[in-house]
Write a protein that holds these residues in place. Structure first.
Motif, PDB file in Angstrom:
ATOM      1  N   LYS A   3       0.836  -1.193   0.000  1.00 35.44           N
ATOM      2  CA  LYS A   3       0.000   0.000   0.000  1.00 35.44           C
ATOM      3  C   LYS A   3       0.876   1.250   0.000  1.00 35.44           C
ATOM      4  O   LYS A   3       1.956   1.261   0.596  1.00 35.44           O
ATOM      5  CB  LYS A   3      -0.908  -0.007   1.234  1.00 35.44           C
ATOM      6  CG  LYS A   3      -1.926  -1.130   1.238  1.00 35.44           C
ATOM      7  CD  LYS A   3      -2.932  -0.992   2.368  1.00 35.44           C
ATOM      8  CE  LYS A   3      -2.342  -1.374   3.710  1.00 35.44           C
ATOM      9  NZ  LYS A   3      -3.391  -1.456   4.770  1.00 35.44           N
ATOM     10  N   ARG A  29      -6.496   1.580   2.909  1.00 39.62           N
ATOM     11  CA  ARG A  29      -5.899   1.854   1.601  1.00 39.62           C
ATOM     12  C   ARG A  29      -4.436   2.260   1.654  1.00 39.62           C
ATOM     13  O   ARG A  29      -3.753   2.234   0.639  1.00 39.62           O
ATOM     14  CB  ARG A  29      -6.683   2.986   0.904  1.00 39.62           C
ATOM     15  CG  ARG A  29      -8.047   2.577   0.404  1.00 39.62           C
ATOM     16  CD  ARG A  29      -8.896   3.790   0.084  1.00 39.62           C
ATOM     17  NE  ARG A  29      -9.379   4.427   1.319  1.00 39.62           N
ATOM     18  CZ  ARG A  29     -10.099   5.538   1.354  1.00 39.62           C
ATOM     19  NH1 ARG A  29     -10.379   6.167   0.222  1.00 39.62           N
ATOM     20  NH2 ARG A  29     -10.518   6.029   2.502  1.00 39.62           N
ATOM     21  N   HIS A  68       3.137  10.178   0.579  1.00 38.91           N
ATOM     22  CA  HIS A  68       2.145  11.248   0.509  1.00 38.91           C
ATOM     23  C   HIS A  68       2.215  11.980   1.851  1.00 38.91           C
ATOM     24  O   HIS A  68       1.788  11.460   2.880  1.00 38.91           O
ATOM     25  CB  HIS A  68       0.761  10.681   0.233  1.00 38.91           C
ATOM     26  CG  HIS A  68       0.696   9.938  -1.064  1.00 38.91           C
ATOM     27  ND1 HIS A  68       0.735  10.576  -2.285  1.00 38.91           N
ATOM     28  CD2 HIS A  68       0.660   8.605  -1.330  1.00 38.91           C
ATOM     29  CE1 HIS A  68       0.695   9.673  -3.257  1.00 38.91           C
ATOM     30  NE2 HIS A  68       0.648   8.477  -2.708  1.00 38.91           N
ATOM     31  N   ASP A 231     -11.964  12.468   2.710  1.00 35.06           N
ATOM     32  CA  ASP A 231     -12.513  12.416   1.350  1.00 35.06           C
ATOM     33  C   ASP A 231     -11.708  13.304   0.407  1.00 35.06           C
ATOM     34  O   ASP A 231     -11.368  12.897  -0.723  1.00 35.06           O
ATOM     35  CB  ASP A 231     -13.980  12.849   1.344  1.00 35.06           C
ATOM     36  CG  ASP A 231     -14.918  11.777   1.872  1.00 35.06           C
ATOM     37  OD1 ASP A 231     -14.463  10.633   2.051  1.00 35.06           O
ATOM     38  OD2 ASP A 231     -16.094  12.101   2.114  1.00 35.06           O
ATOM     39  N   THR A 234      -8.017  11.754  -0.041  1.00 34.43           N
ATOM     40  CA  THR A 234      -7.922  10.550  -0.864  1.00 34.43           C
ATOM     41  C   THR A 234      -8.305  10.820  -2.313  1.00 34.43           C
ATOM     42  O   THR A 234      -7.731  10.220  -3.228  1.00 34.43           O
ATOM     43  CB  THR A 234      -8.773   9.412  -0.280  1.00 34.43           C
ATOM     44  OG1 THR A 234     -10.128   9.852  -0.131  1.00 34.43           O
ATOM     45  CG2 THR A 234      -8.246   8.976   1.082  1.00 34.43           C
ATOM     46  N   THR A 235      -9.243  11.729  -2.535  1.00 33.79           N
ATOM     47  CA  THR A 235      -9.569  12.114  -3.907  1.00 33.79           C
ATOM     48  C   THR A 235      -8.357  12.746  -4.579  1.00 33.79           C
ATOM     49  O   THR A 235      -8.003  12.406  -5.724  1.00 33.79           O
ATOM     50  CB  THR A 235     -10.759  13.080  -3.925  1.00 33.79           C
ATOM     51  OG1 THR A 235     -11.907  12.418  -3.404  1.00 33.79           O
ATOM     52  CG2 THR A 235     -11.050  13.561  -5.336  1.00 33.79           C
ATOM     53  N   ILE A 237      -5.092  12.436  -3.741  1.00 31.82           N
ATOM     54  CA  ILE A 237      -4.031  11.444  -3.951  1.00 31.82           C
ATOM     55  C   ILE A 237      -4.395  10.513  -5.099  1.00 31.82           C
ATOM     56  O   ILE A 237      -3.547  10.183  -5.942  1.00 31.82           O
ATOM     57  CB  ILE A 237      -3.771  10.652  -2.650  1.00 31.82           C
ATOM     58  CG1 ILE A 237      -3.145  11.559  -1.587  1.00 31.82           C
ATOM     59  CG2 ILE A 237      -2.856   9.456  -2.924  1.00 31.82           C
ATOM     60  CD1 ILE A 237      -2.969  10.895  -0.226  1.00 31.82           C
ATOM     61  N   GLY A 238      -5.652  10.092  -5.138  1.00 30.26           N
ATOM     62  CA  GLY A 238      -6.074   9.199  -6.211  1.00 30.26           C
ATOM     63  C   GLY A 238      -5.910   9.817  -7.589  1.00 30.26           C
ATOM     64  O   GLY A 238      -5.480   9.144  -8.532  1.00 30.26           O
ATOM     65  N   GLU A 239      -6.254  11.088  -7.701  1.00 29.43           N
ATOM     66  CA  GLU A 239      -6.106  11.768  -8.995  1.00 29.43           C
ATOM     67  C   GLU A 239      -4.642  11.941  -9.388  1.00 29.43           C
ATOM     68  O   GLU A 239      -4.290  11.892 -10.580  1.00 29.43           O
ATOM     69  CB  GLU A 239      -6.817  13.124  -8.944  1.00 29.43           C
ATOM     70  CG  GLU A 239      -8.324  13.007  -8.888  1.00 29.43           C
ATOM     71  CD  GLU A 239      -9.001  14.352  -8.740  1.00 29.43           C
ATOM     72  OE1 GLU A 239      -8.291  15.380  -8.691  1.00 29.43           O
ATOM     73  OE2 GLU A 239     -10.244  14.376  -8.652  1.00 29.43           O
ATOM     74  N   HIS A 242      -3.215   7.747  -8.960  1.00 28.98           N
ATOM     75  CA  HIS A 242      -4.038   6.630  -9.434  1.00 28.98           C
ATOM     76  C   HIS A 242      -4.043   5.490  -8.441  1.00 28.98           C
ATOM     77  O   HIS A 242      -3.907   4.330  -8.795  1.00 28.98           O
ATOM     78  CB  HIS A 242      -3.568   6.158 -10.809  1.00 28.98           C
ATOM     79  CG  HIS A 242      -3.426   7.273 -11.790  1.00 28.98           C
ATOM     80  ND1 HIS A 242      -4.495   7.990 -12.274  1.00 28.98           N
ATOM     81  CD2 HIS A 242      -2.321   7.824 -12.371  1.00 28.98           C
ATOM     82  CE1 HIS A 242      -4.082   8.910 -13.111  1.00 28.98           C
ATOM     83  NE2 HIS A 242      -2.763   8.853 -13.190  1.00 28.98           N
ATOM     84  N   VAL A 243      -4.171   5.872  -7.146  1.00 30.18           N
ATOM     85  CA  VAL A 243      -4.182   4.855  -6.087  1.00 30.18           C
ATOM     86  C   VAL A 243      -5.474   4.057  -6.189  1.00 30.18           C
ATOM     87  O   VAL A 243      -6.540   4.643  -6.327  1.00 30.18           O
ATOM     88  CB  VAL A 243      -4.078   5.540  -4.709  1.00 30.18           C
ATOM     89  CG1 VAL A 243      -4.280   4.523  -3.599  1.00 30.18           C
ATOM     90  CG2 VAL A 243      -2.724   6.210  -4.571  1.00 30.18           C
TER      91      VAL A 243
END
Length: 243
Positions: A3, A29, A68, A231, A234-235, A237-239, A242-243
């Protein structure tokens, strides 16, 4: 597959326990690390005149490459310093309730709070709790935990770290455009010290940074509104990753 790692840096006078609500939401996650800053929590007191560079050096060796990095208040200034001077450690940078390039009026306000702490530390702690939590609906036991953490500080060490918090944004400001990693600056709509204007100021100073203002929230955003904060984190970091 391992992870990704999120490293959480707390604010002045606090410790890693402030991150418990956030860490619980991230644990499925991410590998979550929440070290105590020098002079805080389980760490020994710092010397008078400690610098932002020393606070950063005191945590940098525990940050895995490509983390991160998330900093709250003083921890945000530490995180920004790490991103500048140890960029290999930082995949993304999130500054939570961060000050930035204080105006003369904003500087005078924080220095007044420092003088209050120098004169009467318990009164200063009580004023901080009122500023952070009044009207938020945060449970009384959580406020009491924050109070206990504040009052457990070595006073001299706290004051040394608070001086860094009160002044280091001026040291950082000229170098902020050199922070190249994707960044998020987030604060509460009603944060009286690390204001939405400062968050927008920080986002404008960094080359690749978005500003997020959480409606209705005050300074202790990760404690008061952990779901809303997580929220957004994580949004972001995901963007970016691409987690």
């Amino acid at each position: 597959m391992s992870k990704p790692t999120v490293v959480l840096l707390h604010g002045v006078g606090l410790d890693h326990t402030m991150w418990e609500p956030t860490a619980a939401l991230l644990a499925d996650r991410f590998t979550v690390l929440a070290p105590d800053l020098p002079g805080h929590g389980t760490r020994p007191p710092v010397h008078d005149g400690v610098t932002l560079a020393e606070l950063a050096a005191g945590v940098a060796d525990g940050i895995p490459a490509g983390s991160h990095l998330v900093g709250f208040s003083l921890g945000a200034l530490v995180a920004q310093y790490v991103a500048l001077h140890r960029p290999e450690l930082v995949a993304t940078l999130t500054s939570v309730s961060s000050v930035c390039a204080r105006t003369a009026e904003e500087r005078a306000s924080v220095l007044d709070r420092l003088r209050t702490a120098e004169a009467d530390f318990p009164a200063s702690a009580a004023a901080s709790l009122k500023r952070w939590y009044d009207g938020t609906g945060v449970a009384a036991d959580q406020v009491a935990r924050t109070e206990a953490t504040l009052l457990a500080n070595d006073t001299g060490s706290f004051l040394s770290c608070y001086r860094v918090f009160a002044t280091a944004d001026a040291e950082l400001a000229p170098d902020l455009p050199a922070i190249a990693v994707p960044a998020l600056a987030v604060t509460g709509e009603h944060d009286p010290g690390s204001t939405p204007e400062m968050t927008r100021r920080l986002a404008a100073a960094l080359p690749d940074c978005r500003a997020e203002i959480v409606p209705g929230a005050r300074h202790m955003l990760p404690v008061e509104r952990p779901e809303a904060f997580t929220d957004r984190l994580t949004t972001f970091i995901g963007e970016c990753a691409h987690v």
